[in-house]
Design an enzyme around this catalytic site. Sequence first.
Site, short mmCIF file in Angstrom:
data_model
loop_
_atom_site.label_atom_id
_atom_site.label_comp_id
_atom_site.label_asym_id
_atom_site.label_seq_id
_atom_site.Cartn_x
_atom_site.Cartn_y
_atom_site.Cartn_z
N HIS A 153 0.83 -1.10 0.02
CA HIS A 153 0.00 -0.04 0.00
C HIS A 153 1.11 1.18 0.10
O HIS A 153 1.91 1.29 0.82
CB HIS A 153 -1.07 -0.02 1.16
N ASP A 158 -2.22 4.42 -4.24
CA ASP A 158 -3.64 4.07 -3.99
C ASP A 158 -4.39 5.11 -4.53
O ASP A 158 -5.65 4.90 -4.83
CB ASP A 158 -3.91 3.69 -2.65
#
Length: 236
Positions: A153, A158
């Site tokens: 992540h 993202d």
Amino acid sequence: MRQVVLDTETTGLEPTQGHKIIEIGCVELIDRKLTGRHYHQYIKPDRVIDQGAIDVHGITNEFLDDKPRFNEITDDFLAFVDGAELVIHNAPFDIGFLDWELKCLDRGLGKMEDYCSVLDTLVLARQMFPGQKNNLDALCRRFGIDNSHRTLHGALLDSEILADVYLLMTGGQTSLTLSSHQDFLNAGKQNAGIRRLKRSTPLKVIRANEQEQADHVAKMEKIRDIAGKVIWDNVS
């Protein structure tokens, strides 16, 4: 319409337990088109990052040691998002952390709702796909978005992926949309010279023979036996 797609990474899950934001990533949309403008900042948390969080985003305390603290980046961040609609996946998590950070500054800056409205794409996805997985990876698979480069992540990565997901979820193209009515008119002018060829003979119509018609009736009867009705029954 100005929207900012936003994501954060944190030291843990709960701000009231002293956890902090360590990364903010934002990308800008205007009239549903990516503008290329973005805001990205790593932040020194002054606390140890949970190992579970490191396993998710890969950000370590050593990496953040020379980064600015939240109070040093607050004004620039708020200036970037001010007046926009924030597009966030699982918005309560990110907004909860941002509100807590603003509160801890004790500068009377209020909450994020004082600067922005918020659209939660997780709520939208659950309405569109009830009972299914609706995390970002699942939505990428569902909409055919390549996120193979997302091994960990990251707030900016993202937010870029979420921008593509959001535009597809809400029925818009991510790259080929004409930006204005004037663009549409200009495109029409460019195509004004297209000449349509006339057909010398009419199109041939092929009609079903008796056997094909009988097969069709039999198939409709099978569907009617199973479903109770056939939608073509109402077609005149």
